[in-house]
Design an enzyme around this catalytic site. Structure first.
Site, PDB file in Angstrom:
ATOM      1  N   SER A   1       0.857  -1.190   0.000  1.00  0.00           N
ATOM      2  CA  SER A   1       0.000   0.000   0.000  1.00  0.00           C
ATOM      3  C   SER A   1       0.887   1.232   0.000  1.00  0.00           C
ATOM      4  O   SER A   1       2.112   1.129  -0.006  1.00  0.00           O
ATOM      5  CB  SER A   1      -0.893   0.001   1.232  1.00  0.00           C
ATOM      6  OG  SER A   1      -0.117   0.346   2.365  1.00  0.00           O
ATOM      7  N   LYS A   2       0.237   2.382   0.056  1.00  0.00           N
ATOM      8  CA  LYS A   2       0.983   3.647   0.025  1.00  0.00           C
ATOM      9  C   LYS A   2       2.007   3.741   1.152  1.00  0.00           C
ATOM     10  O   LYS A   2       3.007   4.418   1.027  1.00  0.00           O
ATOM     11  CB  LYS A   2       0.010   4.824   0.131  1.00  0.00           C
ATOM     12  CG  LYS A   2      -0.814   5.002  -1.111  1.00  0.00           C
ATOM     13  CD  LYS A   2      -1.174   6.480  -1.302  1.00  0.00           C
ATOM     14  CE  LYS A   2      -2.034   6.672  -2.524  1.00  0.00           C
ATOM     15  NZ  LYS A   2      -3.426   6.220  -2.285  1.00  0.00           N
ATOM     16  N   ARG A   3       1.716   3.052   2.257  1.00  0.00           N
ATOM     17  CA  ARG A   3       2.662   3.061   3.379  1.00  0.00           C
ATOM     18  C   ARG A   3       4.049   2.628   2.930  1.00  0.00           C
ATOM     19  O   ARG A   3       5.049   2.986   3.521  1.00  0.00           O
ATOM     20  CB  ARG A   3       2.212   2.080   4.465  1.00  0.00           C
ATOM     21  CG  ARG A   3       1.178   2.617   5.408  1.00  0.00           C
ATOM     22  CD  ARG A   3       0.771   1.542   6.401  1.00  0.00           C
ATOM     23  NE  ARG A   3       0.128   0.403   5.742  1.00  0.00           N
ATOM     24  CZ  ARG A   3       0.595  -0.825   5.722  1.00  0.00           C
ATOM     25  NH1 ARG A   3       1.715  -1.122   6.322  1.00  0.00           N
ATOM     26  NH2 ARG A   3      -0.055  -1.787   5.096  1.00  0.00           N
TER      27      ARG A   3
END
Ligand code: GLU
Length: 482
Positions: free
Chosen positions: A242-244
């Site tokens: 994910s963007k994390r």
């Protein structure tokens, strides 16, 4: 009927083309290319609020950058609304679906009461057809639910093998909402039938939708396609990517100096095992070797270091002519080249890029190496190289003095002429060639690792090389004084 394979990529335009979507698109594309099939692009834009034209364009741009050209489309799911509704109507007529007059309030109350245990209680399952039709024409609001039959729904997944769900675990799901809009699963099946899709290749987060979709195919009397559910992509911490984890939109990789062919190669290996030792492959080779049988069930891990390594391999395989248009803008942006220099110094730049392309993992790293040859002076002398190769400052200074003199007389300025002059300078200084070349490298580029010394001197030009040698000698003088 022809047995040509027809696949589709069906992104929802609610975000950029991210890594997972690009991998799905690529696997579909590869199967189509490999089998002489057809790759269809369908934008699933029925969720009007979350979809945008801007995101649709971003997805098309991402695919174009990757070179994943589509044979048909882009189609827009929202354009199929009438067909979707017609299909619901047919399901109703066949009694494969029924009207549900339960109010949202009544359903919510039950949902709140039963929480996780909640299932639709089939309150409207038995309403006779004529009564149902009468209530509908009297204007009573209704949704349409699919009548899930008894038994089990199974398919032989190309990746997961035999997969089955007990139908009792599937609610009589809604196919048409009270506001008259069809639900996702209905629209997907209606479109896939309409587009004669033979293989549905998508992320395994869609496995839970598959039994519902198969039931819809069967109720609509259509052939059920093959399904291949691709393994999840995880970040290095084992959590879903994910963007994390940093960049996930493919466009960001383009900005970071990743080549599309490297991105494709890397994405292909996220879940597909080519067998054998060869990992670095161009698009043609990927398409030649791809098969769904060799797609793993196990989740794949997105490893940025591997992507950069892969990129370095592809950069090294790419002709300088193709790399220069990517490297030059970085140099112009960094103020190292004027726009006009890109053409004026094209041959010089091509030779430089050709030489440096094996030395970087990204376009930016190649540009970083090129910088050394474009600035006026060495920007930084590597301490370890200085300590090692400039240990005896007086002797090194004498060698550099010979080089300075020798290079001043080279005519014409060619790598061969330079080589001859450097060998003569080494002789005069009474040292082997290596003892001359290494300190000279430090003088010219600030460190001991560089392309061949003749190339470095030639590329810097006489003036540039002599200026750097003079500067190094000043430094060496200071070192002796200290
Ligand atoms: N639109 C769905 C998504 O973006 C894909 C649907 C499908 O491939 O069946 O996840």
């Amino acid at each position: 009927m022809s047995d040509q394979i027809r696949v589709r990529f069906a992104p929802s335009p609610t975000g950029y083309l991210h890594v997972g979507g690009a991998r799905t698109a690529l696997f579909n594309w590869l199967l189509a290319r490999r089998t002489g099939g057809v790759f269809v692009l369908r934008i699933e834009d029925t969720d009007r609020e979350r979809s945008s034209g801007e995101m649709t364009q971003a997805i098309l741009d991402g695919m174009t950058w990757l070179g994943l050209t589509w044979d048909e489309g882009p189609f827009h799911q929202a354009d199929g609304l009438d067909r979707h509704k017609g299909d619901v109507q047919r399901l109703l007529e066949q009694d494969a679906a029924y009207r549900c007059f339960c109010t949202p309030e009544a359903l919510n109350a039950k949902r709140e009461q039963l929480k996780e245990e909640y299932r639709y209680d089939r309150a409207c399952y038995h309403i006779p057809r004529d009564e149902s039709a009468r209530r509908a024409s009297a204007g009573e609001p209704f949704a349409v639910r699919f009548r899930v039959p008894e038994g089990e729904t199974a398919w032989d997944d190309e990746v997961h093998g035999d997969t089955r769900f007990k139908n009792e675990s599937i609610d009589d799901f809604i196919v048409l909402r009270t506001d008259g809009t069809p639900i996702y699963n209905l629209a997907v099946v209606s479109d896939d039938i309409d587009m004669r899709i033979t293989h549905v290749i998508r992320g395994d987060d869609h496995i839970a939708n598959t039994p519902k979709q198969i039931l819809l195919y069967q109720a609509m009397g259509a052939a059920v396609p093959r399904f291949a559910h691709l393994p999840m992509i995880l970040g290095p911490d084992g959590k879903r990517l994910s963007k994390r984890h940093g960049a996930t939109a493919v466009g960001q990789y383009a900005e970071q100096g990743i080549l599309p062919q490297a991105m494709n190669n890397f994405l292909a290996l996220l879940g597909w095992n080519p067998g054998g030792d060869v990992e670095v492959m161009g698009m043609d080779e990927l398409a030649e070797r791809f098969s769904l049988e060799r797609v793993n069930k196990k989740s794949a891990v997105f490893d940025t270091a591997k992507l950069e390594w892969m990129n370095g391999q592809h950069i090294a395989l790419t002709p300088a002519e193709a790399l220069l248009p990517l490297v030059a803008p970085v140099l112009v942006r960094d103020g190292l080249l004027g726009e006009a220099d890109v053409d004026a110094r094209r041959d010089w730049l091509l030779r430089l890029v050709e030489e440096l392309k094996i030395r970087g993992r990204t376009i930016h790293e190649i540009a970083g190496h090129a910088r050394t040859y474009l600035v006026d002076e060495v920007e930084e002398y590597d301490e370890a190289s200085v300590a090692k190769h400039w240990k005896n400052a007086a002797e090194v200074d004498q060698r550099l003095a010979e080089v300075h003199e020798g290079l001043s007389g080279v005519d014409p300025w060619t790598p061969e002429g330079i080589d001859t002059a450097l060998r003569a300078a080494a002789d005069k200084a009474g040292v082997g060639f290596g003892k001359l070349a290494q300190p000279l490298r430090v003088a010219l580029v600030g460190q001991a690792a560089s392309p061949g010394i003749d190339f470095v001197v030639h590329t810097l030009g006489r003036e540039g090389a002599l200026r750097r040698i003079a500067r190094a000698r000043e430094k060496l003088a200071a070192m002796q004084g200290a």
